[in-house]
Design an enzyme around this catalytic site. Structure first.
Site, PDB file in Angstrom:
ATOM      1  N   SER A 123      -2.107   0.341  32.157  1.00 51.90           N
ATOM      2  CA  SER A 123      -2.394   1.500  33.006  1.00 51.90           C
ATOM      3  C   SER A 123      -3.142   2.753  32.158  1.00 51.90           C
ATOM      4  O   SER A 123      -3.020   2.518  30.962  1.00 51.90           O
ATOM      5  CB  SER A 123      -0.939   2.027  33.324  1.00 51.90           C
ATOM      6  OG  SER A 123      -0.216   1.087  34.138  1.00 51.90           O
TER       7      SER A 123
HETATM    8  N1  SAH Z   1       3.184  -1.079  32.400  1.00 50.70           N
HETATM    9  C1  SAH Z   1       1.998  -2.089  32.346  1.00 50.70           C
HETATM   10  C2  SAH Z   1       1.311  -2.170  33.602  1.00 50.70           C
HETATM   11  C3  SAH Z   1       0.783  -3.516  33.885  1.00 50.70           C
HETATM   12  S1  SAH Z   1       0.258  -3.600  35.675  1.00 50.70           S
HETATM   13  C4  SAH Z   1       1.436  -1.589  31.116  1.00 50.70           C
HETATM   14  O1  SAH Z   1       1.530  -0.649  30.658  1.00 50.70           O
HETATM   15  O2  SAH Z   1       0.564  -2.415  30.628  1.00 50.70           O
HETATM   16  C5  SAH Z   1       1.651  -4.104  36.722  1.00 50.70           C
HETATM   17  C6  SAH Z   1       2.466  -5.099  35.948  1.00 50.70           C
HETATM   18  O3  SAH Z   1       3.228  -5.312  37.110  1.00 50.70           O
HETATM   19  C7  SAH Z   1       1.653  -6.409  36.022  1.00 50.70           C
HETATM   20  O4  SAH Z   1       1.609  -7.147  34.699  1.00 50.70           O
HETATM   21  C8  SAH Z   1       2.319  -7.310  37.223  1.00 50.70           C
HETATM   22  O5  SAH Z   1       2.347  -8.853  37.054  1.00 50.70           O
HETATM   23  C9  SAH Z   1       3.631  -6.667  37.184  1.00 50.70           C
HETATM   24  N2  SAH Z   1       4.247  -6.990  38.609  1.00 50.70           N
HETATM   25  C10 SAH Z   1       3.678  -7.476  39.919  1.00 50.70           C
HETATM   26  N3  SAH Z   1       4.679  -7.252  40.866  1.00 50.70           N
HETATM   27  C11 SAH Z   1       5.909  -7.459  39.952  1.00 50.70           C
HETATM   28  C12 SAH Z   1       7.216  -7.806  40.541  1.00 50.70           C
HETATM   29  N4  SAH Z   1       7.451  -7.774  41.769  1.00 50.70           N
HETATM   30  N5  SAH Z   1       8.272  -7.803  39.430  1.00 50.70           N
HETATM   31  C13 SAH Z   1       7.846  -7.541  38.167  1.00 50.70           C
HETATM   32  N6  SAH Z   1       6.589  -7.279  37.698  1.00 50.70           N
HETATM   33  C14 SAH Z   1       5.476  -7.027  38.602  1.00 50.70           C
END
Ligand code: SAH
Length: 213
Positions: free
Chosen positions: A64
Site C-alpha cells: 500500500s
Molecule cells: N497490507 C499490505 C497490503 C497488501 S494488498 C501491505 O502493506 O503490503 C492487499 C492484500 O490483501 C493482498 O496481499 C491480497 O492477497 C490480500 N487479500 C485479498 N483478499 C483477501 C482475503 N479475503 N483475506 C485475506 N487477504 C486477502
C-alpha cells in the site's frame, strides 16, 4: 539486508511528505520513519521505496501507499497492547507499522505465496506479530476475537458481518468499501448492537477476494 544512511534520509523525507499531507499521529510518523520499507519490496524497486506510492509485490498484489498505511493506522487510534486484526498481510509492511505501535497483531493473507514469504521475512527484521494466518479474511478470526481494532487493507465490495461482530465494544473497524474505487470507512462499536459509521474519502486498493489461493 541493508539499511543505509541514504535510505534513512529518504525515509525522513517521506515522513515530511506524510506530515504535509495531513498525518498528525506522532507514533505513526515515527513508525514510518523507522521501518525500512525498501526491504519489503523487490530489489528492482529499491529507488522507489520512499516515494509516496503503492508498488507491485508478488502474486499480482501491491504494497500500500505510505499515506494510506499512515491514514488507516491513524484512524485505528492504537494503544500499546491493543489486539489488532489485519486482513491482507501482503508484504507485511502495514503489519510492521502495527507492531511498531505496540499492538498485538494477528494478520490474515489469502495468497499462500505471500503468506509464506512474509511469515519468514518479518522475524528477520525483528517484527513478531502474534500470528500470521493463511486464510480468508472475510470470516475474520473468531478464536482470537474480540479485537480492539480491525484493519482491512484490500478493497471490500461490502462490509463482512463477522468483522463487525469480532470488535470489542469501543473497538474500530477501518475498511475501504467499494468496487473500483473505495471509500475509507470507519465503524466504531458503541454497544453490542450499536455502530457509528464515518467516511473519509476515496482510495484505491486491490480487491478483497473470497476464499484462499
Ligand atoms: N497490507 C499490505 C497490503 C497488501 S494488498 C501491505 O502493506 O503490503 C492487499 C492484500 O490483501 C493482498 O496481499 C491480497 O492477497 C490480500 N487479500 C485479498 N483478499 C483477501 C482475503 N479475503 N483475506 C485475506 N487477504 C486477502
Amino acid at each position: 539486508m541493508k539499511d543505509s544512511f541514504k535510505h534513512q534520509g529518504l525515509r525522513q523525507q517521506l515522513v515530511n511528505v506524510l506530515k504535509n499531507k495531513g498525518i498528525k499521529d506522532l507514533a505513526v510518523l515515527k513508525a514510518i520513519g523507522k521501518i525500512p520499507r525498501h526491504l519489503f519490496m523487490d530489489s528492482s524497486f529499491l529507488d522507489h521505496a520512499y516515494q509516496d506510492k503503492a508498488f507491485p509485490i508478488a502474486a499480482d498484489q501491491t504494497i500500500s501507499q505510505p499515506y494510506t498505511v499512515a491514514f488507516q493506522s491513524e484512524l485505528l487510534q492504537i494503544k500499546p497492547g491493543d489486539k489488532i486484526l489485519e486482513i491482507g498481510t501482503g508484504s507485511g509492511y502495514q503489519t510492521a507499522v502495527l507492531c511498531e505501535l505496540g499492538a498485538k497483531v494477528w494478520s490474515i493473507e489469502r495468497q499462500n505465496e505471500l503468506f509464506k514469504r512474509t511469515n519468514k521475512f518479518l522475524p528477520k527484521l525483528g517484527y513478531r506479530p502474534k500470528k500470521l494466518i493463511f486464510g480468508d479474511g472475510y470470516i475474520g478470526l473468531k478464536d482470537e476475537a474480540p479485537f480492539d481494532g480491525i484493519i482491512v487493507t484490500a478493497g471490500a465490495p461490502f462490509v463482512p458481518k463477522p468483522l463487525l461482530s469480532q470488535l470489542k465494544v469501543g473497538g474500530r473497524l477501518v475498511i475501504p468499501v467499494g468496487d473500483d474505487i473505495q471509500v475509507m470507512t470507519m465503524y466504531h462499536r458503541k454497544g453490542p448492537k450499536e455502530f457509528e459509521q464515518e467516511e473519509f474519502g476515496e482510495f484505491r486498493f486491490v480487491p478483497l477476494l473470497e476464499d484462499k489461493n
